[in-house]
Structure formats: structure tokens, C-alpha cells
Design a protein around this motif. Sequence first.
Motif, mmCIF file in Angstrom:
data_model
loop_
_atom_site.group_PDB
_atom_site.id
_atom_site.type_symbol
_atom_site.label_atom_id
_atom_site.label_comp_id
_atom_site.label_asym_id
_atom_site.label_seq_id
_atom_site.Cartn_x
_atom_site.Cartn_y
_atom_site.Cartn_z
ATOM 1 N N ASP A 330 0.823 -1.211 0.000
ATOM 2 C CA ASP A 330 0.000 0.000 0.000
ATOM 3 C C ASP A 330 0.856 1.261 0.000
ATOM 4 N N ASP A 331 2.048 1.176 0.602
ATOM 5 C CA ASP A 331 2.953 2.323 0.629
ATOM 6 C C ASP A 331 3.685 2.522 -0.694
ATOM 7 N N GLY A 332 3.594 1.520 -1.579
ATOM 8 C CA GLY A 332 4.272 1.611 -2.863
ATOM 9 C C GLY A 332 5.706 1.135 -2.841
ATOM 10 N N ARG A 333 6.162 0.657 -1.679
ATOM 11 C CA ARG A 333 7.537 0.172 -1.611
ATOM 12 C C ARG A 333 7.675 -1.262 -2.112
ATOM 13 N N LEU A 334 6.585 -2.024 -2.061
ATOM 14 C CA LEU A 334 6.566 -3.387 -2.568
ATOM 15 C C LEU A 334 5.559 -3.465 -3.709
ATOM 16 N N LEU A 335 6.028 -3.873 -4.884
ATOM 17 C CA LEU A 335 5.164 -4.079 -6.045
ATOM 18 C C LEU A 335 4.940 -5.583 -6.168
ATOM 19 N N ILE A 336 3.717 -6.012 -5.957
ATOM 20 C CA ILE A 336 3.430 -7.441 -5.930
ATOM 21 C C ILE A 336 2.287 -7.745 -6.887
ATOM 22 N N GLU A 337 2.465 -8.780 -7.695
ATOM 23 C CA GLU A 337 1.464 -9.157 -8.687
ATOM 24 C C GLU A 337 1.124 -10.633 -8.554
ATOM 25 N N GLN A 338 -0.169 -10.923 -8.614
ATOM 26 C CA GLN A 338 -0.641 -12.305 -8.666
ATOM 27 C C GLN A 338 -0.678 -12.713 -10.138
ATOM 28 N N VAL A 339 0.031 -13.777 -10.464
ATOM 29 C CA VAL A 339 0.150 -14.212 -11.849
ATOM 30 C C VAL A 339 -0.654 -15.487 -12.043
ATOM 31 N N ASP A 340 -1.549 -15.469 -13.036
ATOM 32 C CA ASP A 340 -2.317 -16.659 -13.392
ATOM 33 C C ASP A 340 -1.645 -17.278 -14.607
ATOM 34 N N ALA A 341 -0.946 -18.381 -14.396
ATOM 35 C CA ALA A 341 -0.177 -18.994 -15.479
ATOM 36 C C ALA A 341 -1.070 -19.484 -16.603
ATOM 37 N N ALA A 342 -2.342 -19.807 -16.290
ATOM 38 C CA ALA A 342 -3.245 -20.295 -17.330
ATOM 39 C C ALA A 342 -3.709 -19.181 -18.250
ATOM 40 N N GLU A 343 -3.556 -17.918 -17.826
ATOM 41 C CA GLU A 343 -4.063 -16.804 -18.608
ATOM 42 C C GLU A 343 -2.957 -15.934 -19.198
ATOM 43 N N LEU A 344 -1.735 -16.084 -18.699
ATOM 44 C CA LEU A 344 -0.659 -15.170 -19.076
ATOM 45 C C LEU A 344 0.361 -15.885 -19.947
ATOM 46 N N SER A 345 0.728 -15.271 -21.054
ATOM 47 C CA SER A 345 1.755 -15.849 -21.921
ATOM 48 C C SER A 345 3.138 -15.514 -21.374
ATOM 49 N N PRO A 346 4.158 -16.309 -21.718
ATOM 50 C CA PRO A 346 5.517 -16.030 -21.241
ATOM 51 C C PRO A 346 6.012 -14.649 -21.660
ATOM 52 N N GLY A 347 5.688 -14.244 -22.889
ATOM 53 C CA GLY A 347 6.126 -12.933 -23.343
ATOM 54 C C GLY A 347 5.494 -11.804 -22.559
ATOM 55 N N GLU A 348 4.215 -11.972 -22.210
ATOM 56 C CA GLU A 348 3.529 -10.943 -21.430
ATOM 57 C C GLU A 348 4.119 -10.858 -20.025
ATOM 58 N N PHE A 349 4.479 -12.009 -19.448
ATOM 59 C CA PHE A 349 5.080 -11.992 -18.114
ATOM 60 C C PHE A 349 6.430 -11.283 -18.143
ATOM 61 N N ALA A 350 7.265 -11.612 -19.128
ATOM 62 C CA ALA A 350 8.569 -10.957 -19.233
ATOM 63 C C ALA A 350 8.391 -9.449 -19.406
ATOM 64 N N HIS A 351 7.360 -9.056 -20.144
ATOM 65 C CA HIS A 351 7.081 -7.623 -20.327
ATOM 66 C C HIS A 351 6.701 -6.969 -19.002
ATOM 67 N N SER A 352 5.914 -7.667 -18.181
ATOM 68 C CA SER A 352 5.520 -7.126 -16.871
ATOM 69 C C SER A 352 6.734 -6.917 -15.975
ATOM 70 N N VAL A 353 7.636 -7.899 -15.967
ATOM 71 C CA VAL A 353 8.850 -7.785 -15.148
ATOM 72 C C VAL A 353 9.697 -6.613 -15.642
ATOM 73 N N ARG A 354 9.860 -6.540 -16.945
ATOM 74 C CA ARG A 354 10.694 -5.481 -17.518
ATOM 75 C C ARG A 354 10.098 -4.104 -17.218
ATOM 76 N N THR A 355 8.778 -3.987 -17.282
ATOM 77 C CA THR A 355 8.125 -2.706 -17.021
ATOM 78 C C THR A 355 8.403 -2.224 -15.600
ATOM 79 N N LEU A 356 8.298 -3.140 -14.618
ATOM 80 C CA LEU A 356 8.536 -2.746 -13.232
ATOM 81 C C LEU A 356 9.989 -2.316 -13.014
#
Length: 502
Positions: A330-356
Motif C-alpha cells: 500500500d505504501d508503494g515500496r513493494l510491487l506485488i502481482e498475482q500471476v495466473d499462469a493459465a491466462e498469461l503468456s511467457p512474453g507478457e510476463f517478461a514484459h511485466s517484469v521489464r516494465t517494473l
Amino acid sequence: MSGTSGIADKAKIGIDGLDDVLLGGFVRDRLYLLEGSPGTGKTTVALQFLREGAARGESTLYITLSETEEELRETAVSHGWTLDENIEIFELIPPESLLDANQQQSLLYSSDLELGETTRQIFDTVDRIKPHRIVLDSLSEIRLLAGSSLRYRRQILALKHYFARHAITVLMLDDLTADSLDKTVHSVAHGVIRLEELAPEYGAQRRRMRVIKYRGQNFRGGFHDFTILTGGVQVFPRLVSLEHKTGFERGRLLSGIAELDSLLGGGVEKGSSALILGPAGTGKSLFAVQYVLAAIARGERAAMFIFDEEIGLLFERTRQLGYDLEGLRDDGRLLIEQVDAAELSPGEFAHSVRTLVDRHGVKTVVIDSLNGYQAAMPHENSLVLHVHELLQYLNRQGATTFLTVAQHGLVGDMQTPVDVTYLADAVILLRYFEAFGRVRRAISIVKKRAGAHEDTIREYRISGSGLTIGDPLEGFQGVLRGIPTFVGTERDLDRPNRGEGA
């Protein structure tokens, strides 16, 4: 990449990822082919291509032989778009004489009349509107009207030369329903992009795209994942770690637990990766959380990608150990994401990591766990390649990555679902072992590329105060096998109890 350096002035498509794959977009005043089965997103890409041109003040034209104008406008509305005055839709319909059975010619094939009339209507509309960008949807209709490959090729060449004389950038769509083996337009087009849809045994469909050809231009080869969301198509270019080299000052990062830092020879190196390996319940996530808390205490931001555990349960479980992850989020110091492997492609996940990492300056990344990440991969080989590129990218950004892998089994021989130990710079091994009627936990460091580390095995405990690591287990043999033999003295019996903190 393929080809050589080309013209700098390019027409952007309006899809950041696709423009990145094409290294800027389409070379202007050329003809391009976008092909794919129905439902792969061709119309959406085409509309984004025209909307980008309209936003830049260019006149654009959508010529449709397969969809009605009403259907196209409904597609735009579904994405929250309004087609402005710079986007003209021309719905090409057969002339009334060709729909009237009484007026059909007996000496000429109706397709001859239709093809000629279709071409004339296209030329008349272009002469009237004088567009900078055109979408022609779809080639399947023209192929059917042409009847033979020779007439089809001549018709496409005629269209190409006509559009080239008028300095128009053209995107032709092909739904591959007439003849998927016909490569006529491949040889004529300046560039060819293919969209594909994959149907896994479980989970949402996966989409990927590939640039088959781009004459005289560099582009990012191979497959790139993409999705269709409200707002349009998003393309996630394949991550190439060598393109993202940065300089940073290396150093050692402490965990906040002196015994763990001692095991690791003084800490984990900045810009490295650590694999936490062990069976279910050994506390892999808690060890990763320890490094997250240490990073936040240093004033840095940290990111966690949770595949297996429900995020609310993680918050509650760690709260009982005195860790307020929810508050840090809530303070913005920890960025945490719940990842649904059945819905997310590997490329989209790598993009999410890179964006953060790029946007928020994250220097500590946790992926929990690779078992869940593997579920997003079609094959194990793909997982290893994806993990390799992702780790190399993070390391080159000066980010330290912690990955967890749950091994199959509890004691004795352990089976690892995928072996990535050779990719990690450090491997932390967690084990259960039985001694004196109790189930205990042991930790050891089996690999560390940078510098020395302890070769001892230490017992650790998880209590209400968090993680506690004791002295080396010197009186036992066979701890890592799960059923140790006591070879010490009576004095050694008390050693596993040290550091319990309770």
C-alpha cells in the motif's frame, strides 16, 4: 534480425510492441500483407494502423469486401474507439446488375465482371479520397473472384503499381480461408506479418505473431506473444538480454540474518540470481521475503510475482510472522502481482517484469515459483530459454533475482520439475530431515559463482518471530538425504536447538 538498414521515415502502426519488432513501423508507400486465420486480430491491427495515421493528420481508407461498415464500427466501439473524419470506410458491394439473375451474362463468367467492377470501384474511391494509408480487407474475396493463380497475381500486381504511383502505404489482410498455400502476395509484398492463435489443453488461447519478410529492413525475428484486450492489440517483443546492457556498481546484499549471510560468504551479489530449491513447506517463499524486506529497509523498491499462492493468504501468513507485506504494498515500496499462469503468456510476463524494473527502478525481484512459470510454457526447453533471457536482462540492469522451485517429494530422493540450477548464480538448498522423533529443516549453499561460501549444513526454524538459523550440524551425516545418522557426541545433541529463538 534480417536485412539491412533502410529508410528512416516510417509509418508507425500505433502498436508500441509491433513498432518495436519492426524497428519503427512500415516503410512508407509500400504494400504489406497481414495474414492469419479468422479471429487472430487482423481487423483490430488494421484499425489501429489507420487510427495512428489519422492521429498524425493523414487521410486513411478502409476498403472492406468481407465485413460491413456497421460491423467495423461495432469493432471500434468494443475497444472504446471513435473513428474520426480522417478514417473513411468504403464498403465494397457487388453491383446490382450482378445480383440480378435476369441480367447475368451468359457469354461471360460473372467473376470476370465482378473482378473488373471491384477493381474499378477501388480505383475510383482512392482517386476521390486520396488517402495516405489504405487497408484492404480481404484478399480471400479477390482470390475467389480471380479464379486462377495467374489472374490473381496480375490483379495484385496491378493494385500494387497503382498504389505505388499514388504514394500510399497499403496493408492488405488475408484470412487464409481461400488457399492458405498460395504465396502470391508473399512475393509481391514489401513485408509479411503472420498472426497465429494457439489453443492449449487448458487455459485461455495464446496468440503470437512473426514477421516472415521485410524487404531491405532490419526487424526482430522469431515469434512474439500478443494479446487482444479492450483498447486494442498489445504485442510483447521477445526479450533479447544483449540489447539491454547497463553499468552499475557491484556489491553484496545482506539478508538481515547474520547466519544466512555467513552461509553465503557475506551475502548475495548485486545483479545476480539466486535459486531457492526445496520441497513444499520448507519456507522457500519466506527466504525470498527476507531479501525483499532487506531491500526495502535499504530504501529500495522490490517486486514479487506470485504464481502459486493466493496473495491474500500470503499477506495473512507473513503477517503472523511479523511481516506486513500488505502495508508495504500500500505504501508503494513493494510491487506485488498475482500471476495466473493459465491466462498469461511467457512474453507478457517478461514484459511485466521489464516494465517494473524500467519504470520503477526495482532492484530486487522475486519469482515464486518457477513451477507456476513452467505451466505457462509449452515445453521445458522454452522455459529454460525464457528464464535465461529474463535473468540475463535483470542481471544487466543491476537487479538481484530470487527464484523458487518446489521439488517433488518430502524426504529422500527429490525430483526437480525443471533443472535451472546451472542458470542461477547461487543455489540455496532447503531440506527436511528426521532426527530424534522430530521433523526438522536444514539449509545449505550448494553453488555460488562469485566468491566462497560455507560448505556446512545448518538447521533453521520457522516460528512466530520469523526465520531463525542455527549453528552447523556437525554431529549428523546424511541430512540432505532426509534420514541422517547421528555420529557426534552427547554435546552435539544440543547443537540443532541453538538459535531457536523460542
